[in-house]
Design a protein around this motif. Structure first.
Motif, PDB file in Angstrom:
ATOM      1  N   SER A  16       0.843  -1.194   0.000  1.00 53.69           N
ATOM      2  CA  SER A  16       0.000   0.000   0.000  1.00 53.69           C
ATOM      3  C   SER A  16       0.880   1.246   0.000  1.00 53.69           C
ATOM      4  N   PRO A  17       0.313   2.402  -0.328  1.00 54.27           N
ATOM      5  CA  PRO A  17       1.099   3.643  -0.278  1.00 54.27           C
ATOM      6  C   PRO A  17       1.656   3.893   1.112  1.00 54.27           C
ATOM      7  N   ALA A 224      12.791   3.467   0.225  1.00 53.55           N
ATOM      8  CA  ALA A 224      13.423   2.633  -0.800  1.00 53.55           C
ATOM      9  C   ALA A 224      13.877   1.294  -0.218  1.00 53.55           C
ATOM     10  N   MET A 225      14.163   1.267   1.095  1.00 50.51           N
ATOM     11  CA  MET A 225      14.620   0.028   1.731  1.00 50.51           C
ATOM     12  C   MET A 225      13.485  -0.760   2.355  1.00 50.51           C
ATOM     13  N   GLY A 226      12.247  -0.306   2.141  1.00 51.07           N
ATOM     14  CA  GLY A 226      11.115  -1.136   2.525  1.00 51.07           C
ATOM     15  C   GLY A 226      10.201  -0.595   3.587  1.00 51.07           C
ATOM     16  N   ALA A 227      10.432   0.612   4.101  1.00 48.79           N
ATOM     17  CA  ALA A 227       9.539   1.171   5.115  1.00 48.79           C
ATOM     18  C   ALA A 227       8.198   1.531   4.489  1.00 48.79           C
ATOM     19  N   CYS A 228       7.100   1.110   5.110  1.00 51.31           N
ATOM     20  CA  CYS A 228       5.770   1.409   4.577  1.00 51.31           C
ATOM     21  C   CYS A 228       5.100   2.544   5.344  1.00 51.31           C
ATOM     22  N   CYS A 229       5.840   3.128   6.272  1.00 51.14           N
ATOM     23  CA  CYS A 229       5.355   4.262   7.042  1.00 51.14           C
ATOM     24  C   CYS A 229       6.561   5.119   7.401  1.00 51.14           C
ATOM     25  N   VAL A 230       6.403   6.419   7.302  1.00 56.11           N
ATOM     26  CA  VAL A 230       7.463   7.342   7.715  1.00 56.11           C
ATOM     27  C   VAL A 230       6.868   8.379   8.650  1.00 56.11           C
ATOM     28  N   GLU A 231       7.526   8.570   9.787  1.00 54.48           N
ATOM     29  CA  GLU A 231       7.117   9.584  10.754  1.00 54.48           C
ATOM     30  C   GLU A 231       8.271  10.563  10.945  1.00 54.48           C
ATOM     31  N   ARG A 232       7.969  11.862  10.823  1.00 53.29           N
ATOM     32  CA  ARG A 232       8.973  12.891  11.106  1.00 53.29           C
ATOM     33  C   ARG A 232       8.354  13.999  11.938  1.00 53.29           C
ATOM     34  N   VAL A 263       7.448   9.719  -5.313  1.00 59.22           N
ATOM     35  CA  VAL A 263       8.242   9.398  -6.500  1.00 59.22           C
ATOM     36  C   VAL A 263       8.966   8.064  -6.313  1.00 59.22           C
ATOM     37  N   ILE A 264       9.558   7.870  -5.140  1.00 52.49           N
ATOM     38  CA  ILE A 264      10.257   6.618  -4.860  1.00 52.49           C
ATOM     39  C   ILE A 264       9.304   5.437  -4.943  1.00 52.49           C
ATOM     40  N   GLU A 265       8.108   5.579  -4.383  1.00 62.56           N
ATOM     41  CA  GLU A 265       7.115   4.505  -4.449  1.00 62.56           C
ATOM     42  C   GLU A 265       6.805   4.127  -5.891  1.00 62.56           C
ATOM     43  N   GLU A 266       6.601   5.143  -6.721  1.00 64.79           N
ATOM     44  CA  GLU A 266       6.274   4.884  -8.119  1.00 64.79           C
ATOM     45  C   GLU A 266       7.444   4.224  -8.839  1.00 64.79           C
ATOM     46  N   ALA A 267       8.666   4.651  -8.482  1.00 62.64           N
ATOM     47  CA  ALA A 267       9.847   4.131  -9.170  1.00 62.64           C
ATOM     48  C   ALA A 267      10.202   2.712  -8.743  1.00 62.64           C
ATOM     49  N   GLN A 268       9.734   2.274  -7.587  1.00 68.23           N
ATOM     50  CA  GLN A 268      10.075   0.930  -7.119  1.00 68.23           C
ATOM     51  C   GLN A 268       9.483  -0.152  -8.010  1.00 68.23           C
ATOM     52  N   GLY A 269       8.300   0.072  -8.542  1.00 72.43           N
ATOM     53  CA  GLY A 269       7.696  -0.897  -9.447  1.00 72.43           C
ATOM     54  C   GLY A 269       7.396  -2.234  -8.797  1.00 72.43           C
TER      55      GLY A 269
END
Length: 289
Positions: A16-17, A224-232, A263-269
Motif C-alpha cells: 500500500s502507499p 526505498a529500503m522497505g519502510a511502509c510508514c514514515v514519521e517525522r 516518486v520513490i514509491e512509483e519508481a520501485q515498481g
C-alpha cells in the motif's frame, strides 16, 4: 512479511502507499494556534496523519525534578509548572479533533501514562503510538492494547529482546513497528537503515521508520529500503524553543519529503523485468542485432 493493518480509512502495509505521519508532538509549545498551523502544513503537504503527545504531569514528572527551575518562553519556572504549560487539555484536543476532520487528516497521540490513554480514547483516535521510551512499560502497553485500536510502536533506545517483548503484548493485526534511533538529531552513522529489511523478515506486521535526523535523504531512503510508514517531527521553524525543534522538518521540507516519497514509491515498481512501450521505438532504432 506482508501483513497490513487499517488506520482510519487507510490500509497500511508493504503493498500500500506509504503512510506519512507529521509528528507535532510538543512543537506547538502549548499554543493551539501553532498546532493548527502545523495541521495545515501537514494536510497541504499530503501527510496522512499528525501525531501529538499526551502526558499527565502528576504521573510523568519525577518528584526530584518537580522543583527544578528552568528558563522557558514564559520565563523562569519549575519543570513541573512547565509540563503543565505545554500540555493540551480537553478543550484543545476537542478543537484539534474538529479541525483535523475539517482538514481531512487523521490524528492520534502517543500516551505516556495510563491516565492519558483514558483521556485520548474519548476522542476515538485512529490509532495509538507507543513511544520508544514507553515500550518497556508493560502496564502502559497493556492499557493501550486494551483499547483495541491499532498501535504503532517505536524501537529507539531498545534492545531487540525489549522490542520482541512489547510486540508479544500486542494483538496480531493490531501492531506496526517503526525502526527508530532516539538521538536528537540522529547522525547518519547511527541510523542503520539496513535493519528495515531484517525487521520485515522477523516481524509479521508492517515495518516503518521514525526519523530524528536532519535533512530528508535518510527518510526517503528508508522507503526505498522497505519502510511502509514514515514519521517525522514537523515544525514551523527549527529555531523555535523546544527540544525536538532542531530535528524537525520545516514546511517546505515536509512538502519535498512527501513528494519524494511518492516518486520513490512509483519508481520501485513490481520487480518484473519487461520492455516498456516507450522503449520499443528506441530499441528498434538502436539495436543492431
Amino acid at each position: 512479511m506482508t501483513a497490513s493493518i487499517g488506520i482510519g480509512s487507510a490500509t497500511v502495509g508493504h503493498d500500500s502507499p506509504c503512510y506519512i505521519i507529521g509528528e507535532i508532538g510538543l512543537n506547538h509549545n502549548g499554543d493551539l494556534a501553532i498546532a493548527k498551523k502545523l495541521i495545515d502544513v501537514a494536510a497541504f503537504a499530503g501527510c496522512d496523519a499528525v501525531k501529538f503527545q499526551k502526558r499527565d504531569p502528576e504521573l510523568c514528572v519525577p518528584m526530584d525534578q518537580r522543583s527544578v527551575e528552568r528558563d522557558t518562553p514564559w520565563g523562569r519556572m519549575t519543570y513541573f509548572e512547565y509540563r503543565y504549560k505545554v500540555e493540551f487539555g480537553e478543550e484543545e484536543f476537542a478543537e484539534i479533533d474538529r479541525y483535523c476532520k475539517e482538514k481531512g487528516i487523521d490524528w492520534f497521540a502517543s500516551c505516556w501514562d495510563v491516565n492519558s490513554v483514558d483521556f485520548i480514547d474519548r476522542f476515538e483516535p485512529v490509532c495509538y503510538k507507543l513511544a520508544s521510551a514507553s515500550i518497556t512499560d508493560d502496564e502502559l502497553v497493556k492499557k493501550t492494547a486494551a483499547t483495541g485500536r491499532p498501535i504503532i510502536m517505536s524501537s529507539g533506545m531498545s534492545e531487540m529482546a525489549e522490542v520482541e517483548h512489547c510486540y508479544g503484548l500486542l494483538t496480531p493485526g493490531q501492531r506496526m513497528l517503526l525502526h527508530a534511533v532516539s538521538t536528537y538529531p540522529a547522525q547518519p552513522s547511527e541510523i542503520n537503515l539496513s535493519l528495515i529489511p531484517k525487521l520485515r523478515e522477523q516481524f509479521d506486521c508492517p515495518i516503518g521508520y521514525s526519523g530524528h535526523e536532519v535533512g530528508l535523504q535518510v527518510s526517503v531512503a528508508a522507503v526505498a529500503m522497505g519502510a511502509c510508514c514514515v514519521e517525522r517531527h514537523i515544525t514551523l521553524d527549527r529555531t523555535m524553543w523546544g527540544s525536538d525543534q532542531a530535528a524537525s522538518v520545516e514546511p517546505q521540507g515536509l512538502i519535498k519529503l512527501v513528494r519524494d516519497i511518492r516518486v520513490i514509491e512509483e519508481a520501485q515498481g513490481d520487480g518484473v523485468k519487461r520492455v516498456y512501450e516507450r522503449e520499443v521505438p528506441i530499441r528498434k532504432k538502436l539495436r543492431r542485432v
